[in-house]
Design an enzyme around this catalytic site. Structure first.
Site, PDB file in Angstrom:
ATOM      1  CE1 TYR A  65      54.550 -18.340   1.264  1.00 46.93           C
ATOM      2  CE2 TYR A  65      56.643 -19.432   1.690  1.00 46.93           C
ATOM      3  CZ  TYR A  65      55.716 -18.466   2.016  1.00 46.93           C
ATOM      4  OH  TYR A  65      55.947 -17.625   3.074  1.00 46.93           O
ATOM      5  N   GLY A 214      64.826  -2.949   1.300  1.00 43.51           N
ATOM      6  CA  GLY A 214      65.477  -1.646   1.211  1.00 43.51           C
ATOM      7  C   GLY A 214      66.992  -1.672   1.256  1.00 43.51           C
TER       8      GLY A 214
END
Length: 284
Positions: A65, A214
């Site tokens: 990361y 979502g």
């Protein structure tokens, strides 16, 4: 809030490592494409500190990361770490370019990355070290064996896996004790349902990454929007609360670079869903 079934606020990994059940994924505290440090390290550090102030005791990062910049930022922001805070990291992927993520699980590489993570995080021991991805070119026993050796040397406390199947979990458990599985899982993405059930049966923590997929813009007439309307919560808060209700071994790690989103996410820990709402969401 409507009355419903309360959920546990903590989970214990490996029988001796207790953390809050709503963690924080630090991936977004990096630069574009998660490549290099963030444009505003001071703002990113503020988010990390605020997460801890709000009660986060489990932070997820990885060696790739920001090409190590994420681990360095967490150490700058939080070290010396407050008692009870667990910063978990991972190794097993490489980033040849901003657009590429490639699996690399050679034992010597995993050991090297663990040593670098220890240095960047300013730790003498990593409480939870996870195999980021299973390298199909290297026997899984050798990959987990490298982590077991690090554990035997006192450099890591517990071993976890990421994006694995039931078969891979059991294969890894033949080499070392596995205390966590970090798989992508959310209200709208339940492809690892079988793995979650297996972890619950075996007492293995199930760390759900990308838990809000979502949920920010659901269908207006869908179950998530309906339950949000009933509770007065946001759809993302309901999605996180559903995960916490789903199983006592689930540990969601929503990530954000926004203080407002962070505060909203953490408030989901107090949202109790009733049986009807859970049924509606489970079927949705």
């Amino acid at each position: 809030m409507r009355p419903g079934r309360a959920v546990g606020t903590h989970i214990t990994l490996g029988g001796d490592l207790t953390v809050g059940r709503l963690g924080f994924g630090a991936l977004r505290l990096t630069g574009p494409h998660h490549w290099g440090p963030p444009a505003r390290p001071d703002k990113a550090a503020e988010v990390a500190r605020c997460a801890v102030e709000l009660g986060v005791s489990f932070i997820d990062t990885a060696d790739v990361y920001g090409l190590g910049a994420n681990e360095e930022l967490l150490a700058t922001a939080l070290h010396p770490y407050p008692p009870g805070l667990v910063v978990s990291t991972k190794a097993g992927e490489v980033r040849p370019s901003p657009q590429q993520w490639r699996v690399l699980g050679r034992p010597d590489y995993l050991r090297q990355q663990a040593e670098l993570s220890l240095r960047r995080l300013r730790l003498e021991r990593i409480e939870l070290f996870q195999l980021h991805r299973v390298d199909p070119q290297v026997p899984l026993e050798e990959q987990v064996g490298a982590l077991k050796q690090l554990q035997d040397e006192g450099k890591i406390r517990h071993i976890g896996l990421s994006e694995v199947t039931v078969e891979q979990i059991e294969q890894a458990r033949s080499v070392a004790r596995i205390v966590s599985v970090q798989n992508k899982y959310s209200l709208y993405d339940r492809r690892y349902e079988k793995e979650l059930v297996h972890c619950e049966q075996e007492g293995i923590a199930f760390i759900a990454w990308k838990p809000l997929a979502g949920a920010a813009r659901p269908a207006r007439d869908g179950a998530l929007a309906r339950v949000a309307s009933q509770t007065g919560a946001t759809t993302t808060q309901v999605a996180l609360a559903w995960l916490l209700h789903r199983s006592p071994v689930v540990l969601p790690i929503p990530g954000t670079a926004s203080l407002a989103h962070l505060r909203a996410n953490m408030a989901a820990a107090d949202l109790i869903l009733d049986a009807g709402q859970l049924t509606l969401l489970g079927e949705g």
